[in-house]
Scaffold this motif. Sequence first.
Motif, mmCIF file in Angstrom:
data_model
loop_
_atom_site.group_PDB
_atom_site.id
_atom_site.type_symbol
_atom_site.label_atom_id
_atom_site.label_comp_id
_atom_site.label_asym_id
_atom_site.label_seq_id
_atom_site.Cartn_x
_atom_site.Cartn_y
_atom_site.Cartn_z
ATOM 1 N N GLU A 340 0.837 -1.202 0.000
ATOM 2 C CA GLU A 340 0.000 0.000 0.000
ATOM 3 C C GLU A 340 0.878 1.262 0.000
ATOM 4 O OE1 GLU A 340 -2.878 -0.150 -0.807
ATOM 5 O OE2 GLU A 340 -4.196 1.219 0.236
ATOM 6 N N ARG A 381 -2.984 5.810 -8.082
ATOM 7 C CA ARG A 381 -3.976 6.766 -7.594
ATOM 8 C C ARG A 381 -5.183 6.872 -8.511
ATOM 9 N NH1 ARG A 381 -1.491 10.736 -3.824
ATOM 10 N NH2 ARG A 381 0.344 9.679 -3.040
ATOM 11 N N HIS A 383 -8.788 5.835 -9.769
ATOM 12 C CA HIS A 383 -9.943 5.160 -9.153
ATOM 13 C C HIS A 383 -10.534 4.063 -10.030
ATOM 14 C CE1 HIS A 383 -11.939 8.398 -11.426
ATOM 15 N NE2 HIS A 383 -12.912 7.522 -11.580
ATOM 16 N N PRO A 387 -10.310 1.053 -6.036
ATOM 17 C CA PRO A 387 -11.451 1.753 -5.449
ATOM 18 C C PRO A 387 -10.982 2.619 -4.276
ATOM 19 C CG PRO A 387 -11.806 -0.653 -5.444
ATOM 20 C CD PRO A 387 -10.442 -0.413 -5.994
ATOM 21 N N GLN A 388 -11.497 3.810 -4.175
ATOM 22 C CA GLN A 388 -11.096 4.763 -3.128
ATOM 23 C C GLN A 388 -9.566 4.839 -3.003
ATOM 24 O OE1 GLN A 388 -13.663 3.108 0.179
ATOM 25 N NE2 GLN A 388 -14.366 5.237 0.122
ATOM 26 N N PRO A 389 -8.927 5.255 -4.069
ATOM 27 C CA PRO A 389 -7.452 5.215 -4.085
ATOM 28 C C PRO A 389 -6.814 6.100 -3.024
ATOM 29 C CG PRO A 389 -8.296 6.496 -5.942
ATOM 30 C CD PRO A 389 -9.480 5.846 -5.292
ATOM 31 N N GLU A 390 -7.538 7.106 -2.538
ATOM 32 C CA GLU A 390 -6.934 8.037 -1.576
ATOM 33 C C GLU A 390 -6.794 7.404 -0.190
ATOM 34 O OE1 GLU A 390 -9.834 8.246 -3.030
ATOM 35 O OE2 GLU A 390 -11.279 8.282 -1.386
ATOM 36 N N LEU A 391 -7.467 6.270 0.049
ATOM 37 C CA LEU A 391 -7.395 5.642 1.375
ATOM 38 C C LEU A 391 -6.227 4.663 1.475
ATOM 39 C CD1 LEU A 391 -11.162 4.897 2.132
ATOM 40 C CD2 LEU A 391 -9.811 6.949 2.669
ATOM 41 N N TYR A 392 -5.529 4.723 2.598
ATOM 42 C CA TYR A 392 -4.445 3.776 2.874
ATOM 43 C C TYR A 392 -5.064 2.530 3.509
ATOM 44 C CZ TYR A 392 0.132 2.107 4.571
ATOM 45 O OH TYR A 392 1.271 1.381 4.811
ATOM 46 N N ARG A 396 -6.720 -4.154 1.442
ATOM 47 C CA ARG A 396 -7.174 -4.358 0.054
ATOM 48 C C ARG A 396 -6.303 -5.413 -0.649
ATOM 49 N NH1 ARG A 396 -8.101 0.445 -2.794
ATOM 50 N NH2 ARG A 396 -7.357 2.015 -1.334
#
Length: 469
Positions: A340, A381, A383, A387-392, A396
């Motif tokens: 990640e 980054r 999408h 999915p929701q690429p901004e979340l660490y 996933r």
Amino acid sequence: SIRPFSEIPGRWKNSLGNLYTFWKLDGFRNIHHIMVHNFNTFGPIYREKIGYYESVNIISPEDAAILFKAEGHYPKRLQVEPWISYRDYRNRKYGVLLKDGEDWRSNRVILNREVISPKVQGNFVPLLDEVGHDFVARVHKKIERSGQNKWTTDLSHELFKYALESISAVLYGERLGLLLDYIDPEAQHFIDCITLMFKTTCPMLYIPPTLLRRLGSKVWKDHVEAWDGIFNQADRCIQNTYRQLRKQSGTPGKYPGVLPSLLMLDRLSIEEIKASVTELMAGGVDTTSITLLWTLYELSRHPDLQEELRAEVTAARAASQGDTVKMLKMVPLLKGALKETLRLHPVAVSLQRYITEDIVIQNYHIPSGTLVQLGLYAMGRDHHVFPQPELYLPSRWLRNESHYFRSLGFGFGPRQCLGRRIAETEMQLFLIHMLENFKIEKQRQVEVRSTFELILLPEKPIVLTIKLL
Ligand code: HEM
Ligand code: 2DC
């Protein structure tokens, strides 16, 4: 029907004009953001020419699969011209990083056995585990001295030393002692030279280094000075090991390190060994240390995740009963965290190959011989891909979401990162030791972006607080 190469969108007609715009946008340091912008403007494929450097850029994992299927028997990536120029200038041999064709393959096959094959990981673990222990001991000392049960600092310098100590332990089978109180000025100089070498490479990606050399430019001179420092230090370490080996002063039964193994194997010439070992030593510092720094940064921003990881590590420690190799097989979430980190903060902004056959991507024909780049930072980054690429979200990487051509931080196939196994082991052990001993906290809520200095680095210092558990 398939559309011709000439219809691929992008700015590729005025290469000097592009270089000027690129320079005005401070493109040298923003190449990753410019690539994201270009994919947003042109879609999933675009052509580009900046200075002397022309490429087709792609972003989707499915297209990456097509690219890597066409990489041929001798995969070739973009040549970093200033690195080549330096070697030619100083009459030094290319190592595996800069070689191509059969010469590359024959060296790489031999190095693979000593550096990246699964059978050698067991040799590295005790060495790297010891370095991890020493790092923790050093942090404990710093905390004690602070008199506050915590230590607030920009850890990057400590991490550089940790990484150099780790790679040296593996290469030379010996400890340098960089985690002691005394700072070896030679080691510090080596670290500074690597940073300078990366930094001075950037402008020369787009302006031919041979031209800058003839103009007597500062950036070329600094670049030469940086590589000279790197080679001199590596030469000293290699000479030292070589002398000890001749005296036969090794301990029987103990793993002697990558360099002694290569020397004893006697399948590469001394000059070839020197060239590749120098590259391994130089490649082993900024890459892992910055990835660890980003990981600690993400852990400080996600305290719940940090607890979850700590629980995983504690359970693995108990279940593995002192077998560290076994323990490393029981920490999937920790491995997900490293993936990640490399998704959001990749070391390499792109992966590139010269394709060896005609291919069709996004319905465009691309002729054999073209340089095709996968925008690794942009893909991480996007999408459409994550999915929701901004979340660490390390988890996933555990779920059965598709991972097909999505975990590419170390590159792909026979030309992937040679240091991958060392890097992964070193980073996993570091995080295990840190999680077992400390809590990582952040200062304020600060968003840190990346800046391109050949590898991607944090644009400003990351200050963290390390607390006793
Ligand atoms: C190549 C990433 C650590 C030595 C590469 C490539 C990437 C990469 C993306 C290009 C692969 C390709 O074209 O498919 C990373 C990352 C690291 C890391 C993300 C750590 C987080 C290291 C370390 C070493 C190292 C620790 C040395 C011990 C090399 C070498 C190559 C390479 C020698 C060139 C291999 C060849 O051309 O055959 N690395 N690297 N790297 N890396 Fe690393
Ligand atoms: C930089 O446009 C951006 O692992 C260019 O350990 C394309 C390019 C080509 C090769 C990449 C480079 C980029 C980034 C740094 C990489 C390099 C290949 C190996 C190198 C990814 C993406 C690195 C950091 C090595 C360096 C070893 C060296 C210090 C001896």
